[in-house]
Design an enzyme around this catalytic site. Structure first.
Site, PDB file in Angstrom:
ATOM      1  N   VAL A 205       0.829  -1.205   0.000  1.00 16.98           N
ATOM      2  CA  VAL A 205       0.000   0.000   0.000  1.00 16.98           C
ATOM      3  C   VAL A 205       0.864   1.256   0.000  1.00 16.98           C
ATOM      4  O   VAL A 205       0.610   2.205  -0.747  1.00 16.98           O
ATOM      5  CB  VAL A 205      -0.955  -0.006   1.208  1.00 16.98           C
ATOM      6  CG1 VAL A 205      -1.841   1.234   1.179  1.00 16.98           C
ATOM      7  CG2 VAL A 205      -1.817  -1.263   1.222  1.00 16.98           C
ATOM      8  N   ASP A 206       1.878   1.277   0.849  1.00 16.38           N
ATOM      9  CA  ASP A 206       2.777   2.433   0.894  1.00 16.38           C
ATOM     10  C   ASP A 206       3.366   2.718  -0.478  1.00 16.38           C
ATOM     11  O   ASP A 206       3.445   3.876  -0.918  1.00 16.38           O
ATOM     12  CB  ASP A 206       3.923   2.160   1.877  1.00 16.38           C
ATOM     13  CG  ASP A 206       3.583   2.563   3.304  1.00 16.38           C
ATOM     14  OD1 ASP A 206       3.049   3.665   3.491  1.00 16.38           O
ATOM     15  OD2 ASP A 206       3.852   1.775   4.218  1.00 16.38           O
ATOM     16  N   LYS A 207       3.797   1.671  -1.158  1.00 15.30           N
ATOM     17  CA  LYS A 207       4.496   1.862  -2.427  1.00 15.30           C
ATOM     18  C   LYS A 207       3.538   2.248  -3.556  1.00 15.30           C
ATOM     19  O   LYS A 207       3.877   3.079  -4.410  1.00 15.30           O
ATOM     20  CB  LYS A 207       5.316   0.623  -2.762  1.00 15.30           C
ATOM     21  CG  LYS A 207       6.486   0.443  -1.785  1.00 15.30           C
ATOM     22  CD  LYS A 207       7.485  -0.590  -2.242  1.00 15.30           C
ATOM     23  CE  LYS A 207       6.992  -1.993  -2.065  1.00 15.30           C
ATOM     24  NZ  LYS A 207       8.052  -2.988  -2.330  1.00 15.30           N
TER      25      LYS A 207
END
Length: 423
Positions: A205-207
């Protein structure tokens, strides 16, 4: 203003031009090439990075790869968490940090002190973009929200990243990648369809959020060049993840009145996996030509038919039995000969030494003056006219004095700021 920013000469640091300074295809680059100027399509753009951990820092790092002068600002009392995540040669240069903060300059600044906030505003006056990922409300409390920053620079583009959005029932929650994975259905998608939900073993999700952030900032810079001025961009990890999942994982939820397909995308992925004598391969035969090729690979020519449906129904069991007696690279080469898409399951070490990875120069080997040799994946997009640059990650506060000098702060005042623990 945009043209003036483009003409600004940037303060550079160790740099590798990823298109012209690589070693010949087939080997890793063994050292970075010193340069005084960043290269790439973003050269001349200055980015102030107030973010931490992954989503914001990695987004800003993409811009640095493409030539932007990215200034990472950290609280002198509280370094970015990722400085300690992963193998670490010391001095806060852990693997996670150097991979998500390369190409930046580093400045320490305490924004909770009035002088620190004023210095930030001086820097913003000479900048193009600000990236932050505070929880909603924190930037306003600090005095560095979009309203405050656009007041000192109307052309500024401010990217604010949050977990769930600037408002709503979850807006004030503390968030990490795994939280959003669970809330968006990633964990159910990753299950085998029968067992418990499974977390994706990566900061997915962060990426994905970082990629969306970098693209949105690029679009906003283009809009500004066309006369639309600065603007505020709001982006959430939840929205980024749902958008990412929709084309395949949510395909049964797209048409509200259509009958869902009995097969989920996970089934397609699972059915493409085959056990072989020395490991696993993935084979995907989607049309008649590929199906006929797969039957040649497995020696099941008797199952050939004009009907793809008949071949698809007949081949799985006997094909799996034949493939189980073959080696993975034997299968790979035979599939290649017959035009059948095939991949070998590889470990990280095998992927790093893969001949195509070497040929592409995908992974570069750099030398950090303090930490020694380390690997970095080069910027994947290759620009023919404005080649990207691959530069080292900064030690904490390494460029504070130089950046303050650029905004007119004397060395004597720098010493006072140090004494006051503002930097």
């Amino acid at each position: 203003v945009f043209a003036m920013h483009r003409l600004r000469r940037l303060t550079g640091h160790v740099c590798c031009n990823t298109q012209t300074d690589n070693l010949q295809h087939g080997s890793l680059s063994t050292a970075a090439v010193a340069s005084t100027t960043a290269t790439g399509p973003m050269a001349g753009i200055r980015v102030v990075d107030l973010s931490s951990v992954i989503s914001g820092p990695w987004a800003a790092s993409f811009l640095a790869d493409q030539g932007a002068d990215v200034i990472k600002i950290e609280d002198p009392k509280s370094p970015d968490l990722t400085r300690g995540l992963g193998p670490n040669p010391g001095s806060g240069m852990a693997a996670m940090f150097v991979s998500t903060n390369r190409g930046k300059r580093s400045m320490t600044l305490d924004l909770q002190q009035p002088q620190g906030l004023e210095l930030l505003k001086k820097l913003v006056r000479q900048s193009d973009v600000v990236v932050m990922n505070y929880r909603p409300g924190v930037a306003k409390k600090l005095g560095c929200d979009y309203a405050a920053l656009s007041a000192v620079n109307p052309d500024i583009i401010v990217m604010t990243i949050s977990g769930f959005g600037p408002s709503g029932p979850y807006a004030d929650l503390k968030v990490y990648d795994q939280v959003v994975q669970a809330m968006t259905g990633v964990t159910s998608i990753m299950s085998d369809g029968n067992g418990q939900p499974v977390m994706f073993h990566n900061t997915l999700v962060d990426k994905v959020c970082a990629l969306n952030a970098a693209q949105a900032i690029s679009a906003a810079l283009l809009a500004r060049e066309r006369g639309r001025g600065g603007q505020h961009i709001e982006l959430s990890m939840m929205d980024s993840c749902m958008h990412f999942l929709f084309p395949d994982a949510y395909w049964n939820k797209v048409w509200t009145d259509a009958k869902p397909m009995p097969i989920e995308w996970r089934n397609i992925a699972q059915n493409s996996e085959y056990e072989v004598a020395d490991g696993k391969v993935t084979i995907t035969a989607t049309d008649k030509k590929q199906m006929l090729g797969l039957l040649e690979v497995t020696g099941l020519q008797e199952l050939k038919s004009d009907s793809v449906g008949k071949m698809r129904a007949a081949y799985p069991k006997p094909a799996r039995e034949r493939l189980a007696k073959m080696s993975k690279w034997e299968v790979f080469e035979k599939c290649r000969q017959h035009g059948v898409p095939c991949g070998v399951f590889q470990s990280q070490d095998e992927a790093l030494s893969d001949p195509q990875v070497k040929h592409n120069g995908t992974v570069q080997e750099l030398v950090d003056p303090k930490g020694g040799r380390y690997r970095a994946a080069r910027p994947p997009a290759r620009f023919s006219g404005t080649p990207s640059s691959l530069r080292l990650a900064p030690s904490m506060g390494a460029d504070t004095a130089a950046i303050l000098a650029e905004i007119g702060i004397s060395q004597a005042d720098v010493e006072k700021l140090k004494a006051g623990k503002i930097i």
